[in-house]
Design an enzyme around this catalytic site. Structure first.
Site, PDB file in Angstrom:
ATOM      1  N   GLU A  34       0.978   5.487 -16.941  1.00 22.46           N
ATOM      2  CA  GLU A  34       1.768   4.272 -16.737  1.00 22.46           C
ATOM      3  C   GLU A  34       3.135   4.428 -17.396  1.00 22.46           C
ATOM      4  OE1 GLU A  34       1.771   1.216 -15.136  1.00 22.46           O
ATOM      5  OE2 GLU A  34       3.636   0.870 -16.228  1.00 22.46           O
ATOM      6  N   GLN A  35       4.188   4.024 -16.665  1.00 24.46           N
ATOM      7  CA  GLN A  35       5.551   4.176 -17.200  1.00 24.46           C
ATOM      8  C   GLN A  35       5.835   3.247 -18.385  1.00 24.46           C
ATOM      9  OE1 GLN A  35       8.365   3.262 -14.098  1.00 24.46           O
ATOM     10  NE2 GLN A  35       7.713   1.144 -13.889  1.00 24.46           N
ATOM     11  N   ARG A 107      -2.219 -13.758 -14.841  1.00 25.92           N
ATOM     12  CA  ARG A 107      -2.262 -12.353 -14.420  1.00 25.92           C
ATOM     13  C   ARG A 107      -2.474 -11.404 -15.606  1.00 25.92           C
ATOM     14  NH1 ARG A 107       0.744 -10.021  -9.827  1.00 25.92           N
ATOM     15  NH2 ARG A 107       0.626  -7.791 -10.092  1.00 25.92           N
ATOM     16  N   TYR A 212      -1.511 -23.946  -9.191  1.00 29.91           N
ATOM     17  CA  TYR A 212      -2.917 -23.906  -9.631  1.00 29.91           C
ATOM     18  C   TYR A 212      -3.009 -23.745 -11.144  1.00 29.91           C
ATOM     19  CZ  TYR A 212      -1.923 -18.862  -8.844  1.00 29.91           C
ATOM     20  OH  TYR A 212      -1.358 -17.613  -8.817  1.00 29.91           O
ATOM     21  N   ASP A 291       0.425  -1.594  -3.256  1.00 30.72           N
ATOM     22  CA  ASP A 291       1.808  -1.856  -2.838  1.00 30.72           C
ATOM     23  C   ASP A 291       2.585  -0.573  -2.549  1.00 30.72           C
ATOM     24  OD1 ASP A 291       1.431  -4.561  -3.028  1.00 30.72           O
ATOM     25  OD2 ASP A 291       3.014  -4.922  -4.504  1.00 30.72           O
TER      26      ASP A 291
HETATM   27  P1  FAD Z   1       1.779  -2.969  -9.135  1.00 31.48           P
HETATM   28  O1  FAD Z   1       1.041  -4.140  -9.617  1.00 31.48           O
HETATM   29  O2  FAD Z   1       3.233  -3.118  -8.802  1.00 31.48           O
HETATM   30  O3  FAD Z   1       1.599  -1.831 -10.222  1.00 31.48           O
HETATM   31  C1  FAD Z   1       2.321  -0.630 -10.173  1.00 31.48           C
HETATM   32  C2  FAD Z   1       2.302  -0.007 -11.566  1.00 31.48           C
HETATM   33  O4  FAD Z   1       2.868   1.295 -11.485  1.00 31.48           O
HETATM   34  C3  FAD Z   1       3.129  -0.783 -12.588  1.00 31.48           C
HETATM   35  O5  FAD Z   1       2.388  -0.955 -13.762  1.00 31.48           O
HETATM   36  C4  FAD Z   1       4.358   0.096 -12.806  1.00 31.48           C
HETATM   37  O6  FAD Z   1       4.902  -0.028 -14.103  1.00 31.48           O
HETATM   38  C5  FAD Z   1       3.769   1.480 -12.577  1.00 31.48           C
HETATM   39  N1  FAD Z   1       4.751   2.487 -12.141  1.00 31.48           N
HETATM   40  C6  FAD Z   1       5.727   2.341 -11.213  1.00 31.48           C
HETATM   41  N2  FAD Z   1       6.428   3.486 -11.066  1.00 31.48           N
HETATM   42  C7  FAD Z   1       5.875   4.387 -11.934  1.00 31.48           C
HETATM   43  C8  FAD Z   1       6.160   5.751 -12.236  1.00 31.48           C
HETATM   44  N3  FAD Z   1       7.164   6.433 -11.630  1.00 31.48           N
HETATM   45  N4  FAD Z   1       5.381   6.390 -13.176  1.00 31.48           N
HETATM   46  C9  FAD Z   1       4.357   5.719 -13.804  1.00 31.48           C
HETATM   47  N5  FAD Z   1       4.073   4.409 -13.550  1.00 31.48           N
HETATM   48  C10 FAD Z   1       4.806   3.760 -12.612  1.00 31.48           C
HETATM   49  N6  FAD Z   1      -1.787 -10.734  -5.068  1.00 31.48           N
HETATM   50  C11 FAD Z   1      -3.031 -11.299  -5.106  1.00 31.48           C
HETATM   51  O7  FAD Z   1      -4.029 -10.623  -4.788  1.00 31.48           O
HETATM   52  N7  FAD Z   1      -3.187 -12.618  -5.481  1.00 31.48           N
HETATM   53  C12 FAD Z   1      -2.120 -13.388  -5.834  1.00 31.48           C
HETATM   54  O8  FAD Z   1      -2.298 -14.564  -6.189  1.00 31.48           O
HETATM   55  C13 FAD Z   1      -0.799 -12.825  -5.795  1.00 31.48           C
HETATM   56  N8  FAD Z   1       0.304 -13.553  -6.124  1.00 31.48           N
HETATM   57  C14 FAD Z   1       1.541 -12.967  -6.079  1.00 31.48           C
HETATM   58  C15 FAD Z   1       2.698 -13.724  -6.375  1.00 31.48           C
HETATM   59  C16 FAD Z   1       3.970 -13.150  -6.316  1.00 31.48           C
HETATM   60  C17 FAD Z   1       5.192 -13.987  -6.599  1.00 31.48           C
HETATM   61  C18 FAD Z   1       4.103 -11.764  -5.989  1.00 31.48           C
HETATM   62  C19 FAD Z   1       5.478 -11.110  -5.939  1.00 31.48           C
HETATM   63  C20 FAD Z   1       2.965 -11.010  -5.692  1.00 31.48           C
HETATM   64  C21 FAD Z   1       1.683 -11.603  -5.705  1.00 31.48           C
HETATM   65  N9  FAD Z   1       0.539 -10.879  -5.379  1.00 31.48           N
HETATM   66  C22 FAD Z   1      -0.691 -11.443  -5.405  1.00 31.48           C
HETATM   67  C23 FAD Z   1       0.683  -9.479  -4.950  1.00 31.48           C
HETATM   68  C24 FAD Z   1       0.404  -8.535  -6.069  1.00 31.48           C
HETATM   69  O9  FAD Z   1       1.145  -8.868  -7.210  1.00 31.48           O
HETATM   70  C25 FAD Z   1       0.698  -7.083  -5.678  1.00 31.48           C
HETATM   71  O10 FAD Z   1       0.312  -6.849  -4.361  1.00 31.48           O
HETATM   72  C26 FAD Z   1      -0.067  -6.176  -6.619  1.00 31.48           C
HETATM   73  O11 FAD Z   1       0.416  -6.331  -7.936  1.00 31.48           O
HETATM   74  C27 FAD Z   1       0.015  -4.724  -6.198  1.00 31.48           C
HETATM   75  O12 FAD Z   1      -0.703  -3.957  -7.134  1.00 31.48           O
HETATM   76  P2  FAD Z   1      -0.395  -2.416  -7.332  1.00 31.48           P
HETATM   77  O13 FAD Z   1      -1.329  -1.948  -8.386  1.00 31.48           O
HETATM   78  O14 FAD Z   1      -0.395  -1.736  -6.011  1.00 31.48           O
HETATM   79  O15 FAD Z   1       1.113  -2.357  -7.820  1.00 31.48           O
END
Ligand code: FAD
Length: 375
Positions: A34-35, A107, A212, A291
């Site tokens: 993790e960064q 969260r 909520y 994502d």
């Molecule tokens: P992320 O959560 O973005 O995690 C990526 C991680 O990778 C981060 O910790 C980052 O620091 C790390 N990283 C990035 N680049 C590097 C690198 N080069 N080297 C090492 N580490 C790195 N989803 C739901 O299911 N329910 C909800 O209620 C909901 N509400 C939301 C509300 C808002 C306003 C938003 C914007 C989103 C919401 N989402 C919700 C969507 C959800 O937040 C994302 O889809 C989810 O966080 C994606 O998870 P992820 O693990 O793919 O990516």
């Protein structure tokens, strides 16, 4: 060990953390990079549907999460000005049908619980991936601090601006959707005496507000909006906002919405991004999830859910189909995820979910452990 292969997961967000916990439980040799320098409690709310809680059950976290979260019985959609009910969707009112709980939570709280399911000795904070290279000895990961590590499989769980995705598909900025979201956490005591529903979305034609509770005691209330915006400055993650700005944006909205805004001391504003569907989810020893792979507007509250479902399916494919034919295993993972993730991405981006009465069973009733991998 299920396999002697070393798996490196890039990104300890909700998707990467779930993948690390699940793969470690399946006895894979996993390191999570993790960064960020350490775990940080992001100030936002999140909803987990029963589809996600079935995966938390496998991580041994279901009860722990239930103990601290709010469990709304219904999702209400209401008309922006007169408050008329547009829909009343059973959530925990149909708990047995969905076979798990629908929760709303801070969260940071749920992330912290999930991090606790990963072997702490295998989490490397302060490791920002800058490059990766496939060699005969494995995939060499290079980090910003100058260090390197070699693994056999790389899982890119590094979110919207994924460096791993960039290595597979080239540099491409995410697409600004033309939408922003305001967010705030409010002490529920500031809303006392008001008829505050635990999970409600207020809708007008071009904007909305979702609200909520974040905890079992209903002591913290949260709202997040979706509003049109012409542009967003490149590279800016979020900006502070104000009650005045929100009052202007939600002028004429129902008195309850005005009360939420009035009660908010700290308000932030965030851009909403997406990407076109990716032409590939994996190449060689590298695979994407969450994502990094299929970002979406958050209007269905299923973005993290899709990342966590990806993590569960990837774990199942690696455990049950093995790693001898890695390309075949990754392709099975993609095949079992693409239709559902794309449908959710489409509905979420359209912002129509639960506005009118509909049966959400295809999302909440889904059990990833019931999917026949060979089917
Ligand atoms: P992320 O959560 O973005 O995690 C990526 C991680 O990778 C981060 O910790 C980052 O620091 C790390 N990283 C990035 N680049 C590097 C690198 N080069 N080297 C090492 N580490 C790195 N989803 C739901 O299911 N329910 C909800 O209620 C909901 N509400 C939301 C509300 C808002 C306003 C938003 C914007 C989103 C919401 N989402 C919700 C969507 C959800 O937040 C994302 O889809 C989810 O966080 C994606 O998870 P992820 O693990 O793919 O990516």
């Amino acid at each position: 060990m299920a396999e002697a292969l070393r798996i490196g997961i890039i990104g300890a967000g909700l998707g990467g953390t779930a993948a690390a916990g699940l793969l470690q439980r399946a006895e894979f040799d996993v390191t999570l990079y993790e960064q960020a320098p350490s775990f940080s409690r992001l100030g936002a709310g999140i909803q987990f549907g029963p589809n996600v809680m079935k995966i938390m059950r496998r991580l041994g976290l279901e009860q722990k999460i239930e103990e601290v979260s709010c469990h709304p019985d219904y999702w209400f959609s209401r008309n922006w000005d007169d408050g008329a009910y547009l829909s009343r969707i059973p959530l925990n009112a149909q708990h047995d049908r969905y076979a798990a709980t629908y929760i709303t939570i801070h969260r940071g709280d749920v992330h912290e619980i999930m991090i606790g399911a990963v072997d702490p000795a295998r989490i490397r904070f302060g490791k920002k991936l800058v490059d990766l290279e496939e060699t005969a000895a494995g995939v060499v990961l290079s980090f910003e601090d100058g260090s390197t590590d070699t693994v056999d499989i790389v899982v890119g769980a590094d979110g919207l601006n994924s460096r791993v995705r960039e290595k597979l598909l080239g540099v491409e900025d995410p697409l600004f959707t033309g939408w922003v979201g305001h967010r705030a956490i409010i002490p529920a005591s500031k809303l006392s005496g008001l008829d505050v529903e635990p999970c409600v979305k207020w809708w007008s034609e071009d904007r909305h507000m979702m609200a909520y509770f974040l905890d079992k005691d209903r002591s913290e209330f949260y709202f997040v909006t979706g509003e049109p915006a012409e542009s967003w400055p490149r590279g800016v993650a979020w900006v502070p906002s104000t009650r005045d700005e929100m009052q202007a944006s939600f002028k004429g909205y129902h008195p309850l919405v005005q009360a939420y805004i009035e009660a908010a001391d700290t308000i932030t504003k965030w851009p909403l991004f997406t990407r076109h569907p990716l032409p590939l989810w994996h190449r060689g020893r590298v695979v994407l999830l969450g994502d990094a792979c299929h970002p979406m507007k958050p209007h269905m509250a299923q973005g993290a859910a899709m990342a966590i479902e990806d993590a569960a399916m990837l774990t199942r494919c690696l455990s049950e189909l093995g790693t001898a034919d890695l390309g075949g295993t990754f392709e099975a993972y993609r095949t079992h995820r693409i239709e559902r993730a794309s449908r959710v991405q489409q509905v979420s981006n359209a912002n129509t979910w639960l506005r009118a009465d509909e049966d959400p069973f295809w999302v909440y009733g889904y059990d990833i452990y019931g999917v026949d991998l060979r089917g």
